[in-house]
Structures are given as C-alpha cells and as structure tokens.
Design an enzyme around this catalytic site. Structure first.
Site, PDB file in Angstrom:
ATOM      1  N   ASP A   1       0.734   3.862  -3.256  1.00 14.08           N
ATOM      2  CA  ASP A   1       0.334   5.252  -3.109  1.00 14.08           C
ATOM      3  C   ASP A   1       1.272   6.168  -3.884  1.00 14.08           C
ATOM      4  O   ASP A   1       0.829   7.119  -4.545  1.00 14.08           O
ATOM      5  CB  ASP A   1       0.329   5.622  -1.621  1.00 14.08           C
ATOM      6  CG  ASP A   1       0.002   7.081  -1.388  1.00 14.08           C
ATOM      7  OD1 ASP A   1      -1.120   7.491  -1.722  1.00 14.08           O
ATOM      8  OD2 ASP A   1       0.861   7.817  -0.878  1.00 14.08           O
TER       9      ASP A   1
ATOM     10  N   GLU B   1      -4.420   0.434  -3.750  1.00 17.05           N
ATOM     11  CA  GLU B   1      -3.037   0.918  -3.839  1.00 17.05           C
ATOM     12  C   GLU B   1      -2.058  -0.253  -3.800  1.00 17.05           C
ATOM     13  O   GLU B   1      -1.043  -0.242  -4.508  1.00 17.05           O
ATOM     14  CB  GLU B   1      -2.753   1.885  -2.693  1.00 17.05           C
ATOM     15  CG  GLU B   1      -3.508   3.208  -2.820  1.00 17.05           C
ATOM     16  CD  GLU B   1      -3.355   4.105  -1.609  1.00 17.05           C
ATOM     17  OE1 GLU B   1      -3.651   5.305  -1.723  1.00 17.05           O
ATOM     18  OE2 GLU B   1      -2.938   3.609  -0.533  1.00 17.05           O
TER      19      GLU B   1
ATOM     20  N   GLU C   1       0.832  -1.203   0.000  1.00 12.52           N
ATOM     21  CA  GLU C   1       0.000   0.000   0.000  1.00 12.52           C
ATOM     22  C   GLU C   1       0.871   1.259   0.000  1.00 12.52           C
ATOM     23  O   GLU C   1       0.600   2.220  -0.741  1.00 12.52           O
ATOM     24  CB  GLU C   1      -0.905  -0.008   1.232  1.00 12.52           C
ATOM     25  CG  GLU C   1      -1.703   1.263   1.433  1.00 12.52           C
ATOM     26  CD  GLU C   1      -2.075   1.485   2.886  1.00 12.52           C
ATOM     27  OE1 GLU C   1      -2.302   2.640   3.264  1.00 12.52           O
ATOM     28  OE2 GLU C   1      -2.127   0.502   3.645  1.00 12.52           O
TER      29      GLU C   1
ATOM     30  N   ASP D   1      -7.013   1.122   0.409  1.00 12.78           N
ATOM     31  CA  ASP D   1      -5.668   0.625   0.698  1.00 12.78           C
ATOM     32  C   ASP D   1      -5.317  -0.567  -0.197  1.00 12.78           C
ATOM     33  O   ASP D   1      -4.200  -0.674  -0.721  1.00 12.78           O
ATOM     34  CB  ASP D   1      -5.566   0.188   2.166  1.00 12.78           C
ATOM     35  CG  ASP D   1      -5.606   1.371   3.126  1.00 12.78           C
ATOM     36  OD1 ASP D   1      -5.471   2.521   2.668  1.00 12.78           O
ATOM     37  OD2 ASP D   1      -5.784   1.133   4.340  1.00 12.78           O
TER      38      ASP D   1
END
Length: 229
Positions: free
Chosen positions: A49, A121, A45, A118
C-alpha cells in the site's frame, strides 16, 4: 523453491521474474489458509500500500506539473483505492492464483473486491522486496498504465460531489436506502436508491453496497447537473 505452472504464468503476466519465488507465494496466500509455516499476505499488503502510494504520488506530480494539491489529492485517491487495485488484479487474473481456505473459496473469494485489492498490494510489496523499489515502481506504472493519464474523469467521488451539489443549494445531504439484494451470498447484487429532499431520486445496482451507492449518486448527479445546464 519451484513455482507451480499457474504462478509461473502469473509471473509472466505481470512482467517480473522472482529471484525469491517464496515472496510471490506469500503474496497470493490469504489469511484463511495461512499458518505458522505458511505465512499469509497481510504484512505484504501493508508494505505494498505504501509503495503504491509513493509511486502514484510521484507519477501524478510528473504528469501534471501545474496541478494544485487540491487537484492531486482526488486523483491520487482514485488511483490507489481498493476498487482500482481490484480492477488491476482482475486484468492480470490474480484471482486465479490465490491460495484460499476452503470456506473462503466456497464463498467466492477469488472474485471479492477487497480480497483482490489486498492481494494486488501484496504482489507489489513482494516485487519490492525481491528486486527493490525501482522494480516495484516499474510494475505499478506498467499495470496502472493509462489510468494515470485518464484519472481526472474518475477522480471526483460521486457521493461527495452529489452532497456538495445539494449543500450548495441549501439542501440536506442525500439519503441512501438499500432497496434490494439478490444472487447467492458469494456474489450478491445490491440495489440502492438515493434521494434528495426536493424529491429527485435515482436507483442503481452493483456487486457491493458501496459501488451501488456510488452508481446511484453518479446517475442522480448527472441528471441534476444536466437540469442546471
């Protein structure tokens, strides 16, 4: 390793066939079921991102070569925020393949916005580690698609815009109050009232308190701007 039928179907939905399927399995494994022998998706995650952010920044620059930094920043935030990631996750039915602990599953984890965002990502990061940045970039552009061209309509945060409207007229910031909550714990619906010092107010309901605040702010702002006109 061989992927299960549901993960093979998910792979087809996102348009990427993993050479290292263990990366996909890790991307859909929540911390509630992770262990020393079964890594969860938290580190992915973190990486995803950043990959999403770089991809969106490049895409926005290419889409509008005349935009200023002040125009690009809210568009960028609208595209990479957790709510948007969760929307994309729902479109590819990511919740259906999440690996969750029993308590998280019983509390409706497959529908939780933060958890879906989450995991989305993490999937981006898994593609990046599996096939490189260009493959991850292609995935993001494919899944985010039309959002990049229509982001201007979503770029202005309603709460910020309402506060700016009030301050421009010498008013204190709007006040928000939770006026109701119903539904089961795993799928609550919050009702929020936003009011201005001048007495105008609006109410809205949504699946999270933040979303309800945004919806109420949007409703009140639209009404006040219509009055200005």
């Amino acid at each position: 390793m061989r992927l299960s039928a549901d993960l093979l179907a998910f792979q087809a939905r996102i348009g990427h066939e993993f050479r290292r399927p263990e990366l996909l399995l890790r991307a859909v494994t929540h911390a509630s079921i992770g262990s020393a022998t079964r890594p969860d998706n938290q580190r992915l995650e973190f990486l995803g991102d950043r990959v999403l952010g770089l991809t969106m920044a490049e895409a926005l620059l290419a889409a509008d070569k005349a935009a200023t930094e002040g125009q690009l920043a809210p568009r960028f935030n609208a595209l990479v925020r957790k709510e948007t990631c969760a929307e994309v996750a729902r479109e590819v039915a990511l919740g259906d393949v999440l690996k969750l602990g029993r308590s998280e599953m019983l509390s409706g984890g497959r529908r939780k916005e933060a958890l879906l965002g989450d995991a989305m990502e993490a999937v981006i990061a898994a593609v990046h580690l599996d096939a490189g940045f260009e493959a991850a970039r292609a995935l993001v552009l494919r899944l985010w698609g039309a959002r990049i061209g229509t982001v201007e309509a979503d770029a202005r945060d309603p709460k910020t815009a309402l506060q700016e409207w009030a301050q421009a007229r010498g008013m204190p910031p709007p006040a928000y109050a939770e006026t109701g909550r119903k539904g089961p714990d795993h799928q609550p619906v919050f009702t929020v009232l936003v009011s201005l010092a001048s007495g105008e107010a609006a109410e809205a309901a949504a699946g999270s308190k933040r979303a309800a605040e945004q919806a109420a702010a949007r409703a009140l702002l639209e009404r006040m701007e219509a009055g200005d006109g």
